[in-house]
Design a protein around this motif. Structure first.
Motif, mmCIF file in Angstrom:
data_model
loop_
_atom_site.group_PDB
_atom_site.id
_atom_site.type_symbol
_atom_site.label_atom_id
_atom_site.label_comp_id
_atom_site.label_asym_id
_atom_site.label_seq_id
_atom_site.Cartn_x
_atom_site.Cartn_y
_atom_site.Cartn_z
ATOM 1 N N ALA A 44 0.737 -1.145 -0.096
ATOM 2 C CA ALA A 44 -0.063 0.043 0.020
ATOM 3 C C ALA A 44 0.804 1.227 0.081
ATOM 4 O O ALA A 44 0.370 2.358 -0.467
ATOM 5 C CB ALA A 44 -0.977 0.125 1.301
ATOM 6 N N HIS A 45 1.917 1.256 0.447
ATOM 7 C CA HIS A 45 2.877 2.301 0.888
ATOM 8 C C HIS A 45 4.233 2.566 0.341
ATOM 9 O O HIS A 45 5.006 3.446 1.028
ATOM 10 C CB HIS A 45 2.669 2.847 2.259
ATOM 11 N N GLU A 46 4.886 1.538 -0.277
ATOM 12 C CA GLU A 46 6.232 1.411 -0.385
ATOM 13 C C GLU A 46 6.645 2.580 -1.353
ATOM 14 O O GLU A 46 5.961 3.032 -2.091
ATOM 15 C CB GLU A 46 6.759 0.226 -0.982
ATOM 16 N N PRO A 47 8.094 3.057 -1.152
ATOM 17 C CA PRO A 47 8.796 2.543 -0.114
ATOM 18 C C PRO A 47 8.603 3.286 1.395
ATOM 19 O O PRO A 47 8.200 4.271 1.403
ATOM 20 C CB PRO A 47 10.367 2.936 -0.792
ATOM 21 N N THR A 49 10.548 3.203 5.544
ATOM 22 C CA THR A 49 11.781 3.083 6.470
ATOM 23 C C THR A 49 11.069 1.767 7.397
ATOM 24 O O THR A 49 9.951 1.588 7.345
ATOM 25 C CB THR A 49 11.980 4.102 7.392
ATOM 26 N N ILE A 50 11.888 1.220 8.152
ATOM 27 C CA ILE A 50 11.348 -0.043 8.978
ATOM 28 C C ILE A 50 10.525 0.957 10.198
ATOM 29 O O ILE A 50 9.181 0.223 10.743
ATOM 30 C CB ILE A 50 12.440 -0.619 9.646
ATOM 31 N N GLY A 51 10.973 2.100 10.568
ATOM 32 C CA GLY A 51 10.002 2.705 11.572
ATOM 33 C C GLY A 51 8.647 3.029 10.899
ATOM 34 O O GLY A 51 7.427 2.762 11.522
ATOM 35 N N GLU A 52 8.614 3.491 9.704
ATOM 36 C CA GLU A 52 7.166 3.737 8.970
ATOM 37 C C GLU A 52 6.363 2.371 9.007
ATOM 38 O O GLU A 52 5.162 2.399 9.175
ATOM 39 C CB GLU A 52 7.499 4.387 7.898
ATOM 40 N N ILE A 53 7.030 1.220 8.656
ATOM 41 C CA ILE A 53 6.380 0.016 8.356
ATOM 42 C C ILE A 53 5.827 -0.441 9.742
ATOM 43 O O ILE A 53 4.683 -0.649 10.027
ATOM 44 C CB ILE A 53 7.383 -0.901 7.949
ATOM 45 N N ALA A 54 6.382 -0.208 10.812
ATOM 46 C CA ALA A 54 5.948 -0.509 12.275
ATOM 47 C C ALA A 54 4.686 0.121 12.416
ATOM 48 O O ALA A 54 3.979 -0.504 12.749
ATOM 49 C CB ALA A 54 6.963 -0.273 13.306
ATOM 50 N N VAL A 55 4.804 1.349 12.568
ATOM 51 C CA VAL A 55 3.641 2.380 12.553
ATOM 52 C C VAL A 55 2.296 2.107 11.657
ATOM 53 O O VAL A 55 1.467 1.702 12.114
ATOM 54 C CB VAL A 55 4.009 3.922 12.522
ATOM 55 N N ALA A 79 16.258 -3.320 0.619
ATOM 56 C CA ALA A 79 16.589 -2.119 1.512
ATOM 57 C C ALA A 79 17.715 -1.293 0.896
ATOM 58 O O ALA A 79 18.856 -1.908 0.409
ATOM 59 C CB ALA A 79 16.930 -2.371 2.984
ATOM 60 N N SER A 80 17.304 -0.008 0.548
ATOM 61 C CA SER A 80 18.578 0.904 -0.081
ATOM 62 C C SER A 80 18.547 2.141 0.695
ATOM 63 O O SER A 80 17.580 2.381 1.258
ATOM 64 C CB SER A 80 18.241 1.067 -1.516
ATOM 65 N N ALA A 81 19.510 2.991 0.428
ATOM 66 C CA ALA A 81 19.621 4.304 1.065
ATOM 67 C C ALA A 81 18.609 5.018 0.416
ATOM 68 O O ALA A 81 18.315 4.981 -0.803
ATOM 69 C CB ALA A 81 21.115 4.806 0.710
ATOM 70 N N GLY A 82 18.131 5.839 1.531
ATOM 71 C CA GLY A 82 17.104 7.027 1.149
ATOM 72 C C GLY A 82 17.655 7.891 0.191
ATOM 73 O O GLY A 82 18.759 8.107 0.147
ATOM 74 N N LYS A 83 16.977 8.835 -0.753
ATOM 75 C CA LYS A 83 17.537 9.541 -1.587
ATOM 76 C C LYS A 83 17.606 10.826 -0.826
ATOM 77 O O LYS A 83 18.623 11.669 -1.064
ATOM 78 C CB LYS A 83 16.377 9.963 -2.657
ATOM 79 N N LEU A 84 16.922 11.255 0.061
ATOM 80 C CA LEU A 84 17.242 12.314 0.707
ATOM 81 C C LEU A 84 18.031 12.440 1.893
ATOM 82 O O LEU A 84 18.844 13.314 2.280
ATOM 83 C CB LEU A 84 15.851 13.068 1.279
ATOM 84 N N ASP A 85 18.161 11.113 2.533
ATOM 85 C CA ASP A 85 19.088 10.982 3.745
ATOM 86 C C ASP A 85 19.543 9.647 3.593
ATOM 87 O O ASP A 85 18.657 8.524 3.674
ATOM 88 C CB ASP A 85 18.142 11.018 5.108
#
Length: 156
Positions: A44-47, A49-55, A79-85
């Protein structure tokens, strides 16, 4: 002798998860029931972070971390590095994870029908009882209930 709440819940989970896991095996899928909240959330929401997945999945951060690690190891996620961070790891479905979706969705549909059948057989649907219990524990945790019960039973 009546079993305690924890024992009953563990037994119920064994009965449910065992049957669901067998349905995945029968469909030719190397997939565990614990992966479903993560998989559905990423669908429903990819990509994320793990924290966002948990919530979004309604699971704890440690559970999300462990589950995502297992799913990456089994090739279902990447898993890959975020574009902004670049320090933030963004998690997505892998090609192998996407390839299993048609069979996986068929299993989810059959599981939902089986759950509806179980709910219909019970005097009070299990899904409602679980939802009500979760809501009640959000109002007052089980730990707080234990502390109150212990204080009430303490010698005076």
């Amino acid at each position: 002798m009546k079993q305690g709440l924890g024992t009953q819940l563990r037994h119920l989970i064994e009965l449910l998860d065992g049957a669901v896991e067998q349905s995945y095996l029968d469909a030719g899928l190397a997939y565990r029931p614990r992966y479903t909240p993560v998989m559905r959330t990423l669908l429903a929401h990819e990509p994320l972070t793990i924290g966002e997945i948990a919530v979004r999945a309604g699971i704890t951060q440690p559970a999300a971390t462990q589950t995502v690690a297992l799913m990456i190891k089994e090739g279902l996620l990447v898993a890959s590095a975020g574009k902004l961070d670049g320090r933030r790891k963004m998690v997505t479905l892998s090609d192998a994870g996407r390839a299993m979706l048609p069979r996986l969705k068929a299993c989810w549909k059959a599981t939902a029908a089986a759950a509806a059948s179980l709910d219909a057989q019970l005097p009070y649907p299990l899904s409602e009882a679980l939802s009500d219990a979760i809501d009640a524990l959000k109002e007052e945790s089980f730990g707080e209930r234990i502390r109150k019960a212990g204080a009430a039973q303490a010698p005076k």
